[in-house]
Scaffold this motif. Structure first.
Motif, mmCIF file in Angstrom:
data_model
loop_
_atom_site.group_PDB
_atom_site.id
_atom_site.type_symbol
_atom_site.label_atom_id
_atom_site.label_comp_id
_atom_site.label_asym_id
_atom_site.label_seq_id
_atom_site.Cartn_x
_atom_site.Cartn_y
_atom_site.Cartn_z
ATOM 1 N N ILE A 74 35.874 30.997 -17.784
ATOM 2 C CA ILE A 74 36.389 31.179 -16.426
ATOM 3 C C ILE A 74 35.932 32.540 -15.913
ATOM 4 C CG2 ILE A 74 38.426 31.215 -14.940
ATOM 5 C CD1 ILE A 74 38.066 28.578 -16.385
ATOM 6 N N LEU A 75 35.109 32.529 -14.866
ATOM 7 C CA LEU A 75 34.702 33.778 -14.204
ATOM 8 C C LEU A 75 35.730 34.089 -13.126
ATOM 9 C CD1 LEU A 75 30.857 33.130 -13.908
ATOM 10 C CD2 LEU A 75 31.964 34.836 -15.359
ATOM 11 N N MET A 76 36.412 35.217 -13.270
ATOM 12 C CA MET A 76 37.536 35.526 -12.379
ATOM 13 C C MET A 76 37.108 36.123 -11.048
ATOM 14 S SD MET A 76 40.057 37.118 -15.285
ATOM 15 C CE MET A 76 41.323 37.584 -14.079
ATOM 16 N N ALA A 116 28.419 33.582 -7.834
ATOM 17 C CA ALA A 116 29.389 34.520 -7.254
ATOM 18 C C ALA A 116 29.909 33.989 -5.918
ATOM 19 C CB ALA A 116 28.744 35.898 -7.063
ATOM 20 N N LEU A 117 29.030 33.437 -5.099
ATOM 21 C CA LEU A 117 29.459 32.897 -3.810
ATOM 22 C C LEU A 117 30.320 31.650 -3.982
ATOM 23 C CD1 LEU A 117 26.223 33.382 -1.657
ATOM 24 C CD2 LEU A 117 28.331 34.727 -1.613
ATOM 25 N N CYS A 118 30.044 30.848 -5.006
ATOM 26 C CA CYS A 118 30.900 29.688 -5.286
ATOM 27 C C CYS A 118 32.313 30.133 -5.656
ATOM 28 C CB CYS A 118 30.301 28.854 -6.425
ATOM 29 S SG CYS A 118 28.904 27.839 -5.923
ATOM 30 N N ILE A 119 32.416 31.259 -6.358
ATOM 31 C CA ILE A 119 33.734 31.806 -6.713
ATOM 32 C C ILE A 119 34.453 32.280 -5.454
ATOM 33 C CG2 ILE A 119 34.929 33.659 -7.950
ATOM 34 C CD1 ILE A 119 32.620 33.557 -10.004
ATOM 35 N N PHE A 120 33.734 33.013 -4.610
ATOM 36 C CA PHE A 120 34.349 33.583 -3.400
ATOM 37 C C PHE A 120 34.707 32.518 -2.370
ATOM 38 C CE2 PHE A 120 31.680 37.604 -4.322
ATOM 39 C CZ PHE A 120 32.671 38.073 -5.180
ATOM 40 N N PHE A 164 34.665 28.865 -2.750
ATOM 41 C CA PHE A 164 35.296 27.602 -3.143
ATOM 42 C C PHE A 164 36.218 27.730 -4.356
ATOM 43 C CE2 PHE A 164 30.903 26.670 -1.591
ATOM 44 C CZ PHE A 164 31.264 26.197 -0.334
ATOM 45 N N ASP A 165 36.356 28.946 -4.880
ATOM 46 C CA ASP A 165 37.202 29.189 -6.055
ATOM 47 C C ASP A 165 36.732 28.371 -7.265
ATOM 48 O OD1 ASP A 165 39.338 30.745 -7.054
ATOM 49 O OD2 ASP A 165 40.669 29.018 -7.027
ATOM 50 N N LEU A 166 35.425 28.139 -7.363
ATOM 51 C CA LEU A 166 34.842 27.410 -8.493
ATOM 52 C C LEU A 166 34.505 28.420 -9.592
ATOM 53 C CD1 LEU A 166 32.502 24.938 -6.566
ATOM 54 C CD2 LEU A 166 34.762 24.486 -7.538
ATOM 55 N N LYS A 167 35.433 28.645 -10.468
ATOM 56 C CA LYS A 167 35.311 29.718 -11.460
ATOM 57 C C LYS A 167 34.810 29.244 -12.811
ATOM 58 C CE LYS A 167 38.998 32.434 -9.284
ATOM 59 N NZ LYS A 167 40.284 33.130 -9.491
ATOM 60 N N ASP A 168 34.827 27.956 -13.064
ATOM 61 C CA ASP A 168 34.383 27.452 -14.363
ATOM 62 C C ASP A 168 32.872 27.588 -14.514
ATOM 63 O OD1 ASP A 168 36.985 26.768 -14.547
ATOM 64 O OD2 ASP A 168 36.669 24.635 -14.935
ATOM 65 N N MET A 225 38.825 33.869 -20.102
ATOM 66 C CA MET A 225 38.674 34.476 -18.779
ATOM 67 C C MET A 225 37.792 35.722 -18.844
ATOM 68 S SD MET A 225 42.457 34.080 -17.116
ATOM 69 C CE MET A 225 43.226 32.476 -16.936
ATOM 70 N N ILE A 226 36.744 35.716 -18.042
ATOM 71 C CA ILE A 226 35.823 36.849 -17.961
ATOM 72 C C ILE A 226 36.077 37.554 -16.643
ATOM 73 C CG2 ILE A 226 33.407 37.563 -17.937
ATOM 74 C CD1 ILE A 226 32.744 34.956 -19.401
#
Length: 312
Positions: free
Chosen positions: A15-17, A83-87, A89-93, A175-176
């Motif tokens: 999980i990229l936080m 990184a943009l997917c995390i910001f 869409f909250d796609l952290k996996d 979690m990273i």
């Protein structure tokens, strides 16, 4: 990279936080990230197009700029989409294979970038200190071969890192606290003994950084000495000006790297999100600024970019 999947144990995803503590602002943070990413792509693709298309730019100096632009595009593409997917869409996996692959390429490309900086400083050293031998000694073919050697060196030195981690057992905590997979951030999640991996990473980094920086400083030291000696105590600013763009590009990479390293080793009291932001600046800022610096500081390249963009 297939070997990673065969040997990885205990877990298949991490999980990229993103930026811990600033999750609420991820959408706003994505704005400068997106701007930097698209600026990077536009600037570096323009450099690749102009240098590749114009025969008059098929010289060692511009081939090195071409290599650096290609490296910058690769770094951005291995880092920014996730990184943009995390910001957004909250796609952290991220899968274990994907994490180790991303880690390998980001570290390998950073070492390759360092090798290109060494070649750039050597190119300027030969051009200024031994101009009569420049065209015969530094041919385009030789520059390409040296660039390939730099890439091969980076791949060989970095490959053991993901291979060692792929054989480690990992704990329940996956979690990273990052936007990307960085070696020590992943290694610290292991329940096994990571001393070999940690020592190898530290030794390789110190050796490569020390060797490359020493060669760069020696090259520019000899250049400055030669310029002052030839010019009879009055420096030849025209000769030194050919190095200005290279020096500025190196500083945009070295300074963020220095502060990132400093905070990781001595910044225990610094908030976690500061560490993450500095690590992102190190990956994000140089690829965005490099084409801008070369566009404005290298007159021949500036004229060619203007020629092709205005014509369109």
């Amino acid at each position: 990279m297939a070997a990673f999947h065969l040997t990885f144990t205990n877990t298949s995803t991490f999980i990229l936080m993103g930026i811990p503590g600033l999750e609420y602002f991820h959408l706003w943070i994505s704005i400068p990230f997106s701007f930097s990413y698209f600026t990077c792509l536009l600037g570096n693709v323009t450099l690749l197009f102009v240098v590749g298309k114009d025969q008059t730019l098929h010289k060692p100096m511009y081939l090195l700029i071409f290599m650096l632009a290609l490296t910058d595009i690769c770094i951005s593409n291995f880092f920014m989409p996730k990184a943009l997917c995390i910001f957004w869409f909250d796609l952290k996996d991220i899968t274990a294979d994907g994490c180790l692959t991303q880690m390998f390429f980001l570290h390998m490309l950073a070492f390759t970038q360092s090798a290109i900086f060494v070649l750039m400083s050597f190119d300027r050293y030969v051009a200024i200190c031994n101009p009569l031998r420049y065209t015969t000694f530094l041919t385009n073919a030789r520059i390409v071969k040296l660039g390939f050697v730099g890439l091969l060196r980076s791949a060989v030195l970095i490959l053991p890192l993901p291979l060692l981690l792929s054989r480690q057992p990992f704990c329940a905590n996956r979690m990273i606290a990052q936007t990307h997979c960085e070696h020590m951030a992943v290694a610290k999640l292991s329940c096994g003994d990571i001393r070999v991996s940690s020592v190898y990473s530290l030794v390789v980094t110190i050796v490569v950084v020390a060797l490359d920086r020493t060669l760069i400083f020696l090259s520019y030291g000899f250049i400055i000495k030669a310029v002052f000696r030839i010019s009879s105590n009055k420096p030849n600013w025209k000769a030194l000006n050919t190095c200005t763009a290279h020096i500025c590009v190196m500083l945009t990479s070295f300074i963020p790297a220095f502060f990132t390293s400093l905070t990781h080793r001595f910044g225990q009291g610094i908030a976690p999100h500061i560490h993450v932001i500095l690590a992102n600046v190190y990956l994000l800022l140089p690829p965005m600024l490099n084409p801008i610096i070369y566009g404005f500081h290298t007159k021949e390249l500036y004229d060619k970019v203007g020629k092709y963009t205005c014509r369109r």
